[in-house]
Design a protein around this motif. Structure first.
Motif, PDB file in Angstrom:
ATOM      1  N   ARG A 162       2.479  66.207 -41.495  1.00  0.00           N
ATOM      2  CA  ARG A 162       3.395  65.278 -40.830  1.00  0.00           C
ATOM      3  C   ARG A 162       4.088  65.958 -39.648  1.00  0.00           C
ATOM      4  O   ARG A 162       4.230  65.372 -38.572  1.00  0.00           O
ATOM      5  N   THR A 163       4.512  67.203 -39.846  1.00  0.00           N
ATOM      6  CA  THR A 163       5.153  67.942 -38.759  1.00  0.00           C
ATOM      7  C   THR A 163       4.210  68.099 -37.573  1.00  0.00           C
ATOM      8  O   THR A 163       4.615  67.971 -36.410  1.00  0.00           O
ATOM      9  N   ARG A 164       2.944  68.347 -37.851  1.00  0.00           N
ATOM     10  CA  ARG A 164       1.977  68.513 -36.767  1.00  0.00           C
ATOM     11  C   ARG A 164       1.722  67.201 -36.036  1.00  0.00           C
ATOM     12  O   ARG A 164       1.493  67.197 -34.824  1.00  0.00           O
ATOM     13  N   PHE A 165       1.763  66.090 -36.758  1.00  0.00           N
ATOM     14  CA  PHE A 165       1.687  64.794 -36.080  1.00  0.00           C
ATOM     15  C   PHE A 165       2.884  64.615 -35.150  1.00  0.00           C
ATOM     16  O   PHE A 165       2.743  64.165 -34.007  1.00  0.00           O
ATOM     17  N   GLU A 166       4.075  64.944 -35.653  1.00  0.00           N
ATOM     18  CA  GLU A 166       5.285  64.780 -34.848  1.00  0.00           C
ATOM     19  C   GLU A 166       5.250  65.656 -33.600  1.00  0.00           C
ATOM     20  O   GLU A 166       5.782  65.281 -32.549  1.00  0.00           O
ATOM     21  N   LYS A 167       4.617  66.823 -33.704  1.00  0.00           N
ATOM     22  CA  LYS A 167       4.513  67.730 -32.559  1.00  0.00           C
ATOM     23  C   LYS A 167       3.287  67.433 -31.693  1.00  0.00           C
ATOM     24  O   LYS A 167       3.020  68.166 -30.738  1.00  0.00           O
ATOM     25  N   ARG A 168       2.542  66.388 -32.061  1.00  0.00           N
ATOM     26  CA  ARG A 168       1.327  65.987 -31.337  1.00  0.00           C
ATOM     27  C   ARG A 168       0.260  67.086 -31.338  1.00  0.00           C
ATOM     28  O   ARG A 168      -0.501  67.238 -30.384  1.00  0.00           O
ATOM     29  N   GLU A 169       0.221  67.834 -32.411  1.00  0.00           N
ATOM     30  CA  GLU A 169      -0.839  68.830 -32.591  1.00  0.00           C
ATOM     31  C   GLU A 169      -1.979  68.137 -33.333  1.00  0.00           C
ATOM     32  O   GLU A 169      -2.175  68.298 -34.537  1.00  0.00           O
ATOM     33  N   TRP A 170      -2.745  67.349 -32.596  1.00  0.00           N
ATOM     34  CA  TRP A 170      -3.657  66.393 -33.208  1.00  0.00           C
ATOM     35  C   TRP A 170      -4.770  67.056 -34.010  1.00  0.00           C
ATOM     36  O   TRP A 170      -5.117  66.581 -35.100  1.00  0.00           O
ATOM     37  N   LEU A 171      -5.350  68.118 -33.492  1.00  0.00           N
ATOM     38  CA  LEU A 171      -6.464  68.751 -34.195  1.00  0.00           C
ATOM     39  C   LEU A 171      -6.001  69.354 -35.520  1.00  0.00           C
ATOM     40  O   LEU A 171      -6.652  69.183 -36.561  1.00  0.00           O
ATOM     41  N   ALA A 172      -4.867  70.049 -35.485  1.00  0.00           N
ATOM     42  CA  ALA A 172      -4.331  70.632 -36.721  1.00  0.00           C
ATOM     43  C   ALA A 172      -3.940  69.532 -37.705  1.00  0.00           C
ATOM     44  O   ALA A 172      -4.152  69.665 -38.916  1.00  0.00           O
ATOM     45  N   ALA A 173      -3.369  68.440 -37.186  1.00  0.00           N
ATOM     46  CA  ALA A 173      -2.998  67.324 -38.056  1.00  0.00           C
ATOM     47  C   ALA A 173      -4.231  66.699 -38.696  1.00  0.00           C
ATOM     48  O   ALA A 173      -4.221  66.335 -39.882  1.00  0.00           O
ATOM     49  N   LEU A 174      -5.309  66.578 -37.920  1.00  0.00           N
ATOM     50  CA  LEU A 174      -6.543  66.013 -38.464  1.00  0.00           C
ATOM     51  C   LEU A 174      -7.097  66.888 -39.586  1.00  0.00           C
ATOM     52  O   LEU A 174      -7.570  66.378 -40.610  1.00  0.00           O
ATOM     53  N   ARG A 175      -7.018  68.204 -39.418  1.00  0.00           N
ATOM     54  CA  ARG A 175      -7.478  69.096 -40.489  1.00  0.00           C
ATOM     55  C   ARG A 175      -6.660  68.880 -41.759  1.00  0.00           C
ATOM     56  O   ARG A 175      -7.190  68.921 -42.870  1.00  0.00           O
ATOM     57  N   GLY A 176      -5.366  68.651 -41.587  1.00  0.00           N
ATOM     58  CA  GLY A 176      -4.526  68.376 -42.751  1.00  0.00           C
ATOM     59  C   GLY A 176      -4.910  67.079 -43.437  1.00  0.00           C
ATOM     60  O   GLY A 176      -4.978  67.007 -44.669  1.00  0.00           O
ATOM     61  N   VAL A 177      -5.163  66.042 -42.638  1.00  0.00           N
ATOM     62  CA  VAL A 177      -5.562  64.749 -43.204  1.00  0.00           C
ATOM     63  C   VAL A 177      -6.877  64.882 -43.971  1.00  0.00           C
ATOM     64  O   VAL A 177      -7.037  64.346 -45.075  1.00  0.00           O
ATOM     65  N   LEU A 178      -7.824  65.603 -43.407  1.00  0.00           N
ATOM     66  CA  LEU A 178      -9.121  65.775 -44.067  1.00  0.00           C
ATOM     67  C   LEU A 178      -8.975  66.548 -45.377  1.00  0.00           C
ATOM     68  O   LEU A 178      -9.635  66.235 -46.375  1.00  0.00           O
ATOM     69  N   ALA A 179      -8.101  67.562 -45.383  1.00  0.00           N
ATOM     70  CA  ALA A 179      -7.868  68.315 -46.619  1.00  0.00           C
ATOM     71  C   ALA A 179      -7.254  67.419 -47.686  1.00  0.00           C
ATOM     72  O   ALA A 179      -7.642  67.463 -48.860  1.00  0.00           O
ATOM     73  N   LEU A 180      -6.302  66.582 -47.292  1.00  0.00           N
ATOM     74  CA  LEU A 180      -5.687  65.657 -48.248  1.00  0.00           C
ATOM     75  C   LEU A 180      -6.699  64.629 -48.734  1.00  0.00           C
ATOM     76  O   LEU A 180      -6.735  64.290 -49.924  1.00  0.00           O
ATOM     77  N   LEU A 181      -7.501  64.123 -47.825  1.00  0.00           N
ATOM     78  CA  LEU A 181      -8.489  63.115 -48.186  1.00  0.00           C
ATOM     79  C   LEU A 181      -9.447  63.642 -49.245  1.00  0.00           C
ATOM     80  O   LEU A 181      -9.832  62.923 -50.173  1.00  0.00           O
ATOM     81  N   GLN A 182      -9.808  64.900 -49.138  1.00  0.00           N
ATOM     82  CA  GLN A 182     -10.781  65.479 -50.062  1.00  0.00           C
ATOM     83  C   GLN A 182     -10.149  65.984 -51.353  1.00  0.00           C
ATOM     84  O   GLN A 182     -10.739  65.856 -52.428  1.00  0.00           O
ATOM     85  N   TYR A 183      -8.935  66.546 -51.266  1.00  0.00           N
ATOM     86  CA  TYR A 183      -8.384  67.243 -52.425  1.00  0.00           C
ATOM     87  C   TYR A 183      -7.080  66.660 -52.965  1.00  0.00           C
ATOM     88  O   TYR A 183      -6.676  67.000 -54.070  1.00  0.00           O
TER      89      TYR A 183
END
Length: 360
Positions: A162-183
């Protein structure tokens, strides 16, 4: 190293031995709340259950790499655990209680990349699924290990993403979303709940600091007893007494500071609890009060819905993904159903999941 060599010699049948580490902060001071516990019981079971091994404390027998190979370089993190699991599934290991190393924690360490740690540690543990299958104790330890790594990193992944989304760090945020989606898919709805994340952070912080406070208070009592004993002793111990008084003074200040910080955070948590009643939750509770029993003193009915996800038997789905009914009921969280259940629970609605099984 001497301890490791000695332990290997004392346990000639073991592929590796591992001892205890002390966690220290960036400035070298000990982190009491992260004190590593001594391991009792079957080392392989405990490894599956809670990963009580740290890299600096391990010493391998050289010949073991000829059999199992070395580190799997496809892992960006947790390659050490992937190796531990691979070795322990085939050979005995020994966990001793000697302090052999220190582990420094700082903001720049790789372990602060929580999506990476969630994905890597759970990915490494999941390689053991086929080895534990059919052994009840190993299966239970495996499920406990899944919960352990989720407790360590799942919520931290949500908050960091969420913090990375707020900072517009899109690639890092996407990696977080993918990790959550899988695990940890049930964590995805939390990404939109900033107040809920803050509350969870406050709760985790309080739990950690309360543990640190308990340890500090125990140390303070022990040092007071030691000081009284020194004062009562006869002999030239004035220097020791003065040194211990200084230590006691520092420890008292630390305890007082912790208590103040805990009180402030507790007040903030109470404020969050008062403010986390969204309009929908409030309306649902008002409705549930109206439809509850009319008798005085009887509790209001809880709104309840039934979720019927499919019409075929559950095993038709579980067989496709290689999951047992027991795993589905106790450990599995990787489906959209649990997201619905969690979302409804947050607004005060209880969900009954209705499934059909050929085994029931």
């Amino acid at each position: 190293m001497e301890v490791g060599v000695r332990e290997l010699a004392a346990h000639p049948g073991c592929a590796f031995v591992s001892g205890l580490c002390r966690y220290i902060a960036a400035d070298g001071s000990p982190i009491l709340r992260l004190e590593q516990e001594r391991v009792e019981g079957d080392p392989h079971i405990e490894l599956l259950r809670a990963g009580p091994i740290l890299v600096p404390a391990v010493m391998y027998r050289r010949s073991i790499f000829d059999t199992v190979g070395g580190f799997d370089e496809s892992y960006r993190a947790a390659e050490d655990y992937a190796l531990y699991y691979r070795v322990a599934s085939r050979f005995p290991i020994h966990l001793h209680d000697k302090l052999v190393a220190e582990v420094r924690r700082h903001d720049g360490s790789m372990t602060r990349d929580f999506p990476l740690m969630l994905r890597s540690n759970l990915g490494a543990l999941r390689t053991q699924r086929r080895y534990v299958k059919g052994n009840r104790r190993h299966e239970e330890a495996y499920r406990a290990g899944i919960r352990f790594w989720r407790d360590c990193y799942a919520f931290l992944t949500v908050a960091q993403t969420r913090t990375r989304f707020e900072k517009r760090e899109w690639l890092a945020a996407l990696r977080g979303v993918l990790a959550l989606l899988q695990y940890y898919p049930q964590g995805l709805p939390l990404l939109a709940n900033g107040r809920g994340i803050e509350r969870r952070k406050a709760t985790r912080w309080l739990d950690s600091r309360k543990q640190e406070l308990r340890i500090s208070e125990v140390q303070l009592r022990d040092r007071r007893r030691r000081l009284h004993a020194l004062i009562e002793e006869s002999g030239d111990n004035e220097r020791q007494v003065e040194e211990l008084k200084d230590i006691l003074s520092d420890e008292r200040r630390k305890v007082q500071g912790l208590k103040k910080r805990i009180r402030r955070r507790s007040r903030r948590l109470q404020e969050l609890d008062r403010d986390t009643q969204p309009g929908l939750t409030h309306r649902i509770r008002r409705i549930s009060g109206r439809i509850g029993p009319a008798e005085s003193g009887m509790p209001a009915a809880i709104p309840t819905v039934a979720l019927l996800p499919w019409g075929n038997v559950l095993e038709d789905y579980l067989d496709m993904i290689g999951l047992s009914l027991d795993d589905f009921l106790t450990a599995y969280r990787g489906t959209w159903m649990f997201g619905y259940v969690d979302a409804l629970e947050r607004v005060g609605v209880r969900t009954v999941l209705v499934i059909w099984s050929r085994n029931v």
